[in-house]
Design a protein around this motif. Structure first.
Motif, PDB file in Angstrom:
ATOM      1  N   GLY A  61       0.803  -1.224   0.000  1.00 43.12           N
ATOM      2  CA  GLY A  61       0.000   0.000   0.000  1.00 43.12           C
ATOM      3  C   GLY A  61       0.829   1.264   0.000  1.00 43.12           C
ATOM      4  O   GLY A  61       0.623   2.168  -0.833  1.00 43.12           O
ATOM      5  N   TYR A  62       1.805   1.349   0.930  1.00 46.98           N
ATOM      6  CA  TYR A  62       2.617   2.568   0.995  1.00 46.98           C
ATOM      7  C   TYR A  62       3.649   2.629  -0.131  1.00 46.98           C
ATOM      8  O   TYR A  62       4.091   3.714  -0.512  1.00 46.98           O
ATOM      9  CB  TYR A  62       3.281   2.689   2.365  1.00 46.98           C
ATOM     10  CG  TYR A  62       2.304   3.163   3.408  1.00 46.98           C
ATOM     11  CD1 TYR A  62       1.902   4.487   3.455  1.00 46.98           C
ATOM     12  CD2 TYR A  62       1.734   2.271   4.316  1.00 46.98           C
ATOM     13  CE1 TYR A  62       0.977   4.921   4.392  1.00 46.98           C
ATOM     14  CE2 TYR A  62       0.811   2.695   5.249  1.00 46.98           C
ATOM     15  CZ  TYR A  62       0.432   4.019   5.289  1.00 46.98           C
ATOM     16  OH  TYR A  62      -0.495   4.440   6.200  1.00 46.98           O
ATOM     17  N   ALA A  63       4.025   1.471  -0.675  1.00 52.08           N
ATOM     18  CA  ALA A  63       4.853   1.487  -1.879  1.00 52.08           C
ATOM     19  C   ALA A  63       4.077   2.103  -3.035  1.00 52.08           C
ATOM     20  O   ALA A  63       4.637   2.832  -3.859  1.00 52.08           O
ATOM     21  CB  ALA A  63       5.293   0.065  -2.232  1.00 52.08           C
ATOM     22  N   GLY A  64       2.766   1.810  -3.084  1.00 49.04           N
ATOM     23  CA  GLY A  64       1.923   2.419  -4.112  1.00 49.04           C
ATOM     24  C   GLY A  64       1.823   3.923  -3.957  1.00 49.04           C
ATOM     25  O   GLY A  64       1.874   4.678  -4.945  1.00 49.04           O
ATOM     26  N   ILE A  65       1.688   4.402  -2.709  1.00 50.23           N
ATOM     27  CA  ILE A  65       1.653   5.842  -2.452  1.00 50.23           C
ATOM     28  C   ILE A  65       2.977   6.480  -2.857  1.00 50.23           C
ATOM     29  O   ILE A  65       3.021   7.554  -3.465  1.00 50.23           O
ATOM     30  CB  ILE A  65       1.333   6.114  -0.975  1.00 50.23           C
ATOM     31  CG1 ILE A  65      -0.072   5.609  -0.630  1.00 50.23           C
ATOM     32  CG2 ILE A  65       1.447   7.609  -0.652  1.00 50.23           C
ATOM     33  CD1 ILE A  65      -0.415   5.687   0.842  1.00 50.23           C
ATOM     34  N   SER A  66       4.075   5.807  -2.534  1.00 52.66           N
ATOM     35  CA  SER A  66       5.402   6.318  -2.915  1.00 52.66           C
ATOM     36  C   SER A  66       5.546   6.372  -4.426  1.00 52.66           C
ATOM     37  O   SER A  66       6.124   7.321  -4.976  1.00 52.66           O
ATOM     38  CB  SER A  66       6.493   5.427  -2.319  1.00 52.66           C
ATOM     39  OG  SER A  66       6.441   5.403  -0.910  1.00 52.66           O
ATOM     40  N   TYR A  67       5.073   5.346  -5.102  1.00 54.25           N
ATOM     41  CA  TYR A  67       5.169   5.278  -6.562  1.00 54.25           C
ATOM     42  C   TYR A  67       4.394   6.421  -7.214  1.00 54.25           C
ATOM     43  O   TYR A  67       4.837   7.008  -8.205  1.00 54.25           O
ATOM     44  CB  TYR A  67       4.617   3.929  -7.019  1.00 54.25           C
ATOM     45  CG  TYR A  67       4.713   3.680  -8.509  1.00 54.25           C
ATOM     46  CD1 TYR A  67       5.880   3.167  -9.070  1.00 54.25           C
ATOM     47  CD2 TYR A  67       3.628   3.932  -9.345  1.00 54.25           C
ATOM     48  CE1 TYR A  67       5.966   2.920 -10.441  1.00 54.25           C
ATOM     49  CE2 TYR A  67       3.702   3.697 -10.713  1.00 54.25           C
ATOM     50  CZ  TYR A  67       4.873   3.185 -11.252  1.00 54.25           C
ATOM     51  OH  TYR A  67       4.944   2.951 -12.603  1.00 54.25           O
ATOM     52  N   GLN A  68       3.240   6.780  -6.628  1.00 48.83           N
ATOM     53  CA  GLN A  68       2.403   7.818  -7.209  1.00 48.83           C
ATOM     54  C   GLN A  68       2.772   9.224  -6.756  1.00 48.83           C
ATOM     55  O   GLN A  68       2.723  10.173  -7.545  1.00 48.83           O
ATOM     56  CB  GLN A  68       0.939   7.556  -6.855  1.00 48.83           C
ATOM     57  CG  GLN A  68       0.380   6.248  -7.401  1.00 48.83           C
ATOM     58  CD  GLN A  68      -1.031   6.003  -6.931  1.00 48.83           C
ATOM     59  OE1 GLN A  68      -1.987   6.566  -7.467  1.00 48.83           O
ATOM     60  NE2 GLN A  68      -1.187   5.172  -5.921  1.00 48.83           N
ATOM     61  N   TYR A  69       3.157   9.366  -5.442  1.00 46.81           N
ATOM     62  CA  TYR A  69       3.291  10.717  -4.875  1.00 46.81           C
ATOM     63  C   TYR A  69       4.657  11.018  -4.261  1.00 46.81           C
ATOM     64  O   TYR A  69       4.901  12.151  -3.841  1.00 46.81           O
ATOM     65  CB  TYR A  69       2.212  10.937  -3.812  1.00 46.81           C
ATOM     66  CG  TYR A  69       0.804  10.750  -4.325  1.00 46.81           C
ATOM     67  CD1 TYR A  69       0.259  11.625  -5.263  1.00 46.81           C
ATOM     68  CD2 TYR A  69       0.018   9.695  -3.872  1.00 46.81           C
ATOM     69  CE1 TYR A  69      -1.037  11.464  -5.729  1.00 46.81           C
ATOM     70  CE2 TYR A  69      -1.277   9.516  -4.337  1.00 46.81           C
ATOM     71  CZ  TYR A  69      -1.800  10.396  -5.262  1.00 46.81           C
ATOM     72  OH  TYR A  69      -3.076  10.227  -5.734  1.00 46.81           O
ATOM     73  N   GLY A  70       5.548  10.035  -4.155  1.00 44.87           N
ATOM     74  CA  GLY A  70       6.873  10.309  -3.627  1.00 44.87           C
ATOM     75  C   GLY A  70       6.936  10.424  -2.121  1.00 44.87           C
ATOM     76  O   GLY A  70       6.356   9.618  -1.385  1.00 44.87           O
ATOM     77  N   ILE A  71       7.646  11.470  -1.633  1.00 41.03           N
ATOM     78  CA  ILE A  71       7.970  11.565  -0.209  1.00 41.03           C
ATOM     79  C   ILE A  71       6.743  11.776   0.673  1.00 41.03           C
ATOM     80  O   ILE A  71       6.848  11.717   1.904  1.00 41.03           O
ATOM     81  CB  ILE A  71       8.991  12.680   0.068  1.00 41.03           C
ATOM     82  CG1 ILE A  71       8.383  14.070  -0.191  1.00 41.03           C
ATOM     83  CG2 ILE A  71      10.244  12.480  -0.756  1.00 41.03           C
ATOM     84  CD1 ILE A  71       9.260  15.204   0.283  1.00 41.03           C
TER      85      ILE A  71
END
Length: 526
Positions: A61-71
């Motif tokens: 889940g948080y890898a997906g957030i990182s992939y889309q939005y970064g930091i």
């Protein structure tokens, strides 16, 4: 994965089982099983507290957030936890340690029967148990999703494998097994995380990419602290939520504070955990932030990006170690939650309904604790198979919306009840805060969300229940104060530092959920 990766993974499982068997020798009663008998060193408590806050959701889940939005993934998740735990190091950690040492209890919620009443204790216990079944189910689904990417096993098979291994060591060894496996898992993740970071930097041209990479078009806006649905309001809401949750509001972290030998040791353990939360997630997240430059996610939410990154960057052997890291985080959190839930069920719920449970011997109580741990793990595994159903939608929805949104109504009466400033808030304030906070969650996520064009923003879905619970707990306590001598004495017992480090005598009458009844009194002076 090839044979070398499988060897690493199987060896890891073997070590986890061996730790559980070794820890079995240190567990003689329910106090050892649930709070390590108050003998856990502060550094082990701190590492265990830190590790029990992770799961494979970070790598999906948080890898997906990182992939889309970064930091944004760090700023709106790890950073609020770090700040919240730092606040709790002096506010909640020593008080929770005194709850164990002075009231002689083994469950975080045992003190609530005398702080409020039996009804309040049961309301918080039942709702928290049900929420945790769903929460841990999401964690099993997350690790099974990753396992399917690497090995090709089905989601259901992945859930059964991870759940079964976890059940062996945490049921046999209790909190000692949880903490020692979390220490081993920390070492494994240290090696795996650094390996992934070095591999990602090498692919991008070296250490200079840390500051040069943000000019790439694929990372446009990836260096913005807040982005998408993760706004400033979301960040502030999460700071409040995680301050309650990671200082004991969801119980398993409370056990780490309770397990140390003194309030000072609990504070030191919390400070160590906070420091790790500030630093270590940056190492883990950096490869995720720059993953759009290296892989193309197949899932729309990018939740498979870290798995694809590991396959692309790492040689066999290290790939197996990364998979072990996925398991280590998830098994740490799930076993931690299982132990906390077993404590609440056997020490708080069962004695309220059964005279026999109030008369359990030490041996029978320990057997009941282990059976309850297994039952909880089984139920959460059953829920895990439904996480991607229309009811839950997806893993990150469960973790962010359900858990964060529902945590406040459950945690606020438990956590604020420890503090002298809220001594006027009694059973009416606690139950009002709990019930109307849950109602606010339902209304804002379903009827109101369906009625509003485009739906209610995520930050308000998670913030409103917390705000409603917090305001009601304070206002109702002010309008209808329910102070009694017994409640004031209990609060004084928890808050007085005078006896820190001094051996207490026999437990005060009525200190837990066992056969003793009667008002709590402050611990006697030396």
């Amino acid at each position: 994965m090839n044979s070398l990766d499988w060897t690493v993974l199987i060896a890891y499982f073997g070590v986890m089982v061996a730790i559980g068997v070794w820890s079995h020798k240190r567990v003689g009663d329910v106090s050892d099983y649930f709070t390590a008998g108050g003998r856990m060193p502060w550094w082990l408590s701190g590492i265990s507290h830190h590790m029990s806050g992770y799961s494979a959701v970070m790598f999906t889940g948080y890898a997906g957030i990182s992939y889309q939005y970064g930091i944004t993934s760090y700023v709106t998740w790890a950073l609020p936890i770090a700040i919240g735990v730092a606040i709790g190091a002096r506010t909640f950690a020593p008080r929770l340690n005194r709850v164990r040492a002075r009231l002689h209890v083994s469950s975080p919620l045992e003190y609530l029967k005398n702080r409020y009443n039996l009804t309040t204790q049961q309301a918080l216990a039942w709702s928290g148990v049900l929420l945790k079944i769903v929460d841990v189910g999401a964690k099993w689904a997350a690790i099974a999703t990753l396992l399917s990417v690497f090995t090709g096993v089905t989601i259901t098979q992945g859930i059964v494998i991870t759940g079964a291994i976890t059940a062996v060591y945490c049921t046999v060894g209790g909190l000692w097994a949880d903490a020692l496996t979390e220490l081993g898992q920390f070492v494994i993740q240290l090696v795996a995380g650094l390996a992934m970071l070095v591999a990602a930097l090498h692919r991008l041209g070296g250490i200079s990419s840390v500051w040069n990479v943000w000019d790439e078009p694929a990372l446009h806006h990836h260096n913005h602290p807040t982005a998408g649905p993760y706004t400033t309001v979301f960040l502030i809401s999460y700071l409040f939520i995680k301050t309650f949750e990671y200082n004991g509001g969801m119980w398993n972290q409370a056990q780490r504070y309770m397990a140390t030998s003194s309030p000072r040791e609990a504070t030191r353990g919390a400070a160590l955990s906070a420091a790790l939360w500030f630093v270590w997630p940056v190492v883990l997240f950096f490869p995720m932030w720059i993953s759009p430059l290296l892989v193309h996610a197949k899932k729309p939410d990018g939740s498979d990006s870290y798995g694809l990154l590991a396959q692309d960057l790492l040689p066999h052997g290290l790939l197996g170690l990364i998979v072990v890291g996925f398991f280590s985080h998830t098994m740490a959190m799930c076993s931690s939650d299982a132990n906390a839930i077993a404590a609440v069920v056997t020490r708080d719920i069962a004695p309220a309904f059964s005279q026999r449970a109030r008369e359990w011997t030490a041996r029978i109580g320990l057997i009941a604790a282990r059976i309850t741990t297994l039952a909880f793990l089984g139920l959460s595994m059953a829920v895990a198979t439904q996480v991607n159903s229309p009811t839950f939608k997806d893993i990150i929805t469960v973790v962010i919306k359900w858990v964060a949104g529902l945590m406040g109504p459950i945690a606020i009466p438990f956590m604020l009840g420890l503090l002298p400033r809220f001594r006027k808030s009694g059973p009416t304030a606690a139950l009002s805060s709990w019930a109307l906070g849950l109602l606010a969650f339902y209304l804002v996520n379903y009827p109101i969300n369906d009625a509003v064009s485009g739906g209610v923003n995520l930050e308000y879905q998670i913030a409103l229940p917390l705000v409603v619970s917090l305001v009601l707990y304070i206002v109702v306590g002010w309008i209808r104060p329910e102070e009694t001598d017994e409640r004031n004495a209990l609060i004084a017992t928890i808050n007085s530092p005078d006896l820190d480090g001094v051996e207490e005598g026999a437990p005060p009458a009525g200190s837990g959920s066992g056969p003793e009844e009667g008002p709590l009194r402050p611990a006697p002076a030396e």
